[in-house]
Every structure is written in C-alpha cells, then in structure tokens.
Design a protein around this motif. Sequence first.
Motif, PDB file in Angstrom:
ATOM      1  N   GLY A  76       0.819  -1.196   0.000  1.00 35.51           N
ATOM      2  CA  GLY A  76       0.000   0.000   0.000  1.00 35.51           C
ATOM      3  C   GLY A  76       0.856   1.251   0.000  1.00 35.51           C
ATOM      4  O   GLY A  76       1.822   1.364  -0.768  1.00 35.51           O
ATOM      5  N   THR A  77       0.540   2.181   0.883  1.00 37.53           N
ATOM      6  CA  THR A  77       1.285   3.442   0.923  1.00 37.53           C
ATOM      7  C   THR A  77       2.465   3.420   1.892  1.00 37.53           C
ATOM      8  O   THR A  77       3.047   4.465   2.175  1.00 37.53           O
ATOM      9  N   GLY A  78       2.815   2.237   2.404  1.00 33.88           N
ATOM     10  CA  GLY A  78       4.120   2.064   3.007  1.00 33.88           C
ATOM     11  C   GLY A  78       4.280   2.138   4.509  1.00 33.88           C
ATOM     12  O   GLY A  78       5.399   1.962   5.001  1.00 33.88           O
ATOM     13  N   TRP A  79       3.212   2.323   5.251  1.00 33.86           N
ATOM     14  CA  TRP A  79       3.393   2.557   6.689  1.00 33.86           C
ATOM     15  C   TRP A  79       3.922   1.328   7.423  1.00 33.86           C
ATOM     16  O   TRP A  79       4.781   1.460   8.316  1.00 33.86           O
ATOM     17  N   ASP A  80       3.447   0.142   7.072  1.00 37.22           N
ATOM     18  CA  ASP A  80       3.954  -1.075   7.719  1.00 37.22           C
ATOM     19  C   ASP A  80       5.409  -1.321   7.328  1.00 37.22           C
ATOM     20  O   ASP A  80       6.234  -1.715   8.168  1.00 37.22           O
TER      21      ASP A  80
END
Length: 227
Positions: A76-80
């Motif tokens: 997704g947009t990278g937070w994990d």
Amino acid sequence: MTTDPVDPDLASRRLARESLGQDDPTGWFERLYSAASEGTAVVPWDRGTAHPLLTDWVDTAQPSGDGRKALVVGAGTGWDAELIADLGYDTTAFDISPTAIETAQQNHPDSKATYQVADLLNPPSEWHHAFDLVIEIFTVQALPIPLQPEATSHVSDFVRPGGTLLVIASARDDETPDDAIDGPPWPLTRAAVDAFTAPDLKLIQLDRSPSPNSATTHRWRAEYLRD
C-alpha cells in the motif's frame, strides 16, 4: 449544497465488483489507489500509520533486523514497511498497484525500504524462501475466495528456513458459507489461517481480538516459524 461523504468500504466494493465483472480480480487495487491520489476516493485500510497489531507484535517480540531481510506483502502506501525497515531489516515492500508504490515513495522520500510493483499471484522466482520476516496484512482477504489458496501458498513460500511469517487478517467463523460474504474483504476462516502452514512452516501463536472500530468484528494475528 452539500453531499454526503462516500463510504470508503462501499466505494472499494463497487470498484472490486466492476473489476470482477471484467474478469480482472486484482485490477480494482490500481483503480482505487489512482482515485485516492486524485482525491475522489479513500483507501479504507490506509491508516496513516503502521497497523496496531503489527506495532504491538513488534513491541512484544522485539525482532532484530540486523543482517536480515524482510518482505511486506501488499505494501500500500508504506506505513507497515517503514516500521519494519526502521528495525534494521533490509526491507522489500511490494504492491500490484503502481500508484500505491508511487504514493509510498512520495510519502517516505528518505525511506530505508525498497518499494516495487509485483503481483502476489505471480511473484518473482527469486523470492522463494528468501526472507527472514514476511508481513502479510489484509492482502489475501482482499482477493476473491477462489484465489486465496494460491495467494496463501505464495506468502508462505517467501519465508526462508528459520524465518517468521506474521499474518493479520479479518476473522470469519468457519460455519459462515463463502456465498454469504459480500466482499471485499473476504475475511479468513480458521481453516484459511491454518492453510499458511506447511510441513516445515508451523503456526506458533494465534490471537483473535475485537477490532477497535467494532466489537462484533474480529482480527486474526498469526505467527508462523519455518524450521
């Protein structure tokens, strides 16, 4: 004149149904992320931070990434991925949506993670048994139920001997029939959680807890270890 806000879950289901109607069960991810980048949709699972169950696992397990490789599925947009990279893992994070990857790179310009476009249903062959830590959050459940076994098999295959797999997913009771689920998502049964195992990949910890947003919705957090 005002308009009512669009329910992000309903919007994602509409896009998914359109893609399924076109025999393209994964095309809706790019359509959703593209619409979100234009401000005309919201990605329901984009929290603006790492998933709380992942953060809790990191705080409890305190994994060390020094000299180790990690893979984040459906980044997704990278937070994990950012959380895992900050632990010192050589982190690869992938998504089937080019716009999701572009957004992740824009959100985290100084990232230590490597973001790339890839398809869970047709992953790079060099990822076979290549990672010490594999993180899968909400990706398998976003696929229609007939595709989930193949996706599950690929996720498990990424884990190298001695490596760990962490799976976080919405939970479904085993007695709930497939055709009763109006996805996406298509939550995982206990049997689907067990399907990540293999003769040398064992389930070592399983928790089922209420969602912070709904007492009637539950989440799995499953940890596996490859011998």
